[in-house]
Motif scaffolding. Structure first.
Motif, PDB file in Angstrom:
ATOM      1  N   UNK A  18      31.155 100.783 -16.974  1.00 52.09           N
ATOM      2  CA  UNK A  18      32.436 101.363 -16.569  1.00 52.09           C
ATOM      3  C   UNK A  18      32.481 101.586 -15.059  1.00 52.09           C
ATOM      4  N   UNK A  19      31.384 102.027 -14.493  1.00 52.54           N
ATOM      5  CA  UNK A  19      31.358 102.320 -13.061  1.00 52.54           C
ATOM      6  C   UNK A  19      31.195 101.067 -12.201  1.00 52.54           C
ATOM      7  N   UNK A  20      30.708  99.984 -12.781  1.00 55.66           N
ATOM      8  CA  UNK A  20      30.450  98.769 -12.003  1.00 55.66           C
ATOM      9  C   UNK A  20      31.609  97.795 -11.973  1.00 55.66           C
ATOM     10  N   UNK A  21      32.526  97.884 -12.930  1.00 56.52           N
ATOM     11  CA  UNK A  21      33.617  96.914 -13.010  1.00 56.52           C
ATOM     12  C   UNK A  21      34.936  97.537 -12.581  1.00 56.52           C
ATOM     13  N   UNK A  22      35.614  96.953 -11.580  1.00 53.40           N
ATOM     14  CA  UNK A  22      36.928  97.461 -11.186  1.00 53.40           C
ATOM     15  C   UNK A  22      37.896  97.346 -12.364  1.00 53.40           C
ATOM     16  N   UNK A  23      38.810  98.268 -12.451  1.00 53.30           N
ATOM     17  CA  UNK A  23      39.780  98.298 -13.558  1.00 53.30           C
ATOM     18  C   UNK A  23      41.190  98.066 -13.038  1.00 53.30           C
ATOM     19  N   UNK A  24      42.003  97.447 -13.863  1.00 55.30           N
ATOM     20  CA  UNK A  24      43.401  97.218 -13.523  1.00 55.30           C
ATOM     21  C   UNK A  24      44.189  98.467 -13.896  1.00 55.30           C
ATOM     22  N   UNK A  25      44.276  99.385 -12.953  1.00 54.78           N
ATOM     23  CA  UNK A  25      45.033 100.613 -13.150  1.00 54.78           C
ATOM     24  C   UNK A  25      45.999 100.783 -11.994  1.00 54.78           C
ATOM     25  N   UNK A  26      47.025 101.541 -12.239  1.00 54.23           N
ATOM     26  CA  UNK A  26      47.958 101.857 -11.169  1.00 54.23           C
ATOM     27  C   UNK A  26      47.210 102.580 -10.050  1.00 54.23           C
ATOM     28  N   UNK A  27      47.529 102.250  -8.793  1.00 50.16           N
ATOM     29  CA  UNK A  27      46.887 102.956  -7.674  1.00 50.16           C
ATOM     30  C   UNK A  27      47.178 104.457  -7.701  1.00 50.16           C
ATOM     31  N   UNK A  28      48.210 104.851  -8.427  1.00 50.55           N
ATOM     32  CA  UNK A  28      48.572 106.265  -8.507  1.00 50.55           C
ATOM     33  C   UNK A  28      47.653 107.058  -9.432  1.00 50.55           C
ATOM     34  N   UNK A  29      46.836 106.368 -10.240  1.00 48.38           N
ATOM     35  CA  UNK A  29      45.965 107.070 -11.186  1.00 48.38           C
ATOM     36  C   UNK A  29      44.807 107.713 -10.438  1.00 48.38           C
ATOM     37  N   UNK A  30      44.816 109.021 -10.423  1.00 47.99           N
ATOM     38  CA  UNK A  30      43.768 109.839  -9.805  1.00 47.99           C
ATOM     39  C   UNK A  30      43.504 110.973 -10.785  1.00 47.99           C
ATOM     40  N   UNK A  31      42.369 110.940 -11.445  1.00 49.16           N
ATOM     41  CA  UNK A  31      42.109 111.979 -12.429  1.00 49.16           C
ATOM     42  C   UNK A  31      40.605 112.124 -12.671  1.00 49.16           C
ATOM     43  N   UNK A  32      40.250 113.171 -13.380  1.00 50.52           N
ATOM     44  CA  UNK A  32      38.853 113.382 -13.761  1.00 50.52           C
ATOM     45  C   UNK A  32      38.782 113.652 -15.247  1.00 50.52           C
ATOM     46  N   UNK A  33      37.659 113.273 -15.818  1.00 55.22           N
ATOM     47  CA  UNK A  33      37.444 113.396 -17.253  1.00 55.22           C
ATOM     48  C   UNK A  33      35.970 113.697 -17.475  1.00 55.22           C
ATOM     49  N   UNK A  34      35.683 114.628 -18.366  1.00 50.90           N
ATOM     50  CA  UNK A  34      34.281 114.930 -18.675  1.00 50.90           C
ATOM     51  C   UNK A  34      34.059 114.830 -20.175  1.00 50.90           C
ATOM     52  N   UNK A  35      32.974 114.176 -20.533  1.00 48.29           N
ATOM     53  CA  UNK A  35      32.559 114.099 -21.924  1.00 48.29           C
ATOM     54  C   UNK A  35      31.356 115.005 -22.119  1.00 48.29           C
ATOM     55  N   UNK A  36      31.468 115.906 -23.078  1.00 53.10           N
ATOM     56  CA  UNK A  36      30.357 116.766 -23.481  1.00 53.10           C
ATOM     57  C   UNK A  36      29.876 116.227 -24.819  1.00 53.10           C
ATOM     58  N   UNK A  37      28.736 115.551 -24.801  1.00 54.89           N
ATOM     59  CA  UNK A  37      28.204 114.892 -25.993  1.00 54.89           C
ATOM     60  C   UNK A  37      27.091 115.735 -26.589  1.00 54.89           C
TER      61      UNK A  37
END
Length: 131
Positions: A18-37
């Motif tokens: 996920x961190x190595x491959x660029x994604x096709x997202x809108x340039x406006x997408x700025x967010x954070x997400x945390x997974x607690x596994x």
């Protein structure tokens, strides 16, 4: 113990990819997400910063716009295409807090169902290269 190691490898591989491959997202997408596994009464934290099509991953319990809690085994099912985000949520196997719209962005990073096949390869009238 071997199953736990296999799970850890699949989770780490998913976030590394996920961190190595660029994604096709809108340039406006700025967010954070945390997974607690959850695994063996402990919690592994995976923090994602999504910005301009790139994803930065850290193994820290940092604050996030959306926090998702699930078992590591369930997360492996999700990132290998054997489970569906909506189904897991409706069954209370995955719970999120904060801005749940962030999950819609994350959903774009997930594989399709493990048994899915491209119809162009399975349907004779849609075959690639043929008529």
């Amino acid at each position: 113990m071997a199953f736990e190691d296999e799970e850890s490898n699949k989770v780490a591989e998913f976030f590394k990819e996920l961190s190595e491959q660029p994604r096709m997202l809108s340039p406006a997408v700025e967010t954070t997400l945390r997974f607690d596994l959850e695994v063996d009464h402990e919690v592994e934290n995976w923090h994602l910063r999504i910005s301009r099509g790139t994803v930065r991953v850290r193994r820290e319990p940092l604050p996030a716009d959306c926090v998702v809690r699930t078992s590591k085994a369930t997360f492996v099912e999700l990132v290998t295409g054997r489970a569906n985000l909506v189904t897991l949520t409706s069954r209370n196997q995955l719970a999120g807090t904060g801005d749940l719209e962030v999950l819609a962005t994350f959903r774009k990073f997930l594989p399709g169902p493990a048994e899915a096949r491209d119809p162009r390869y399975t349907h004779p009238r849609l075959s690639l290269g043929g008529r």
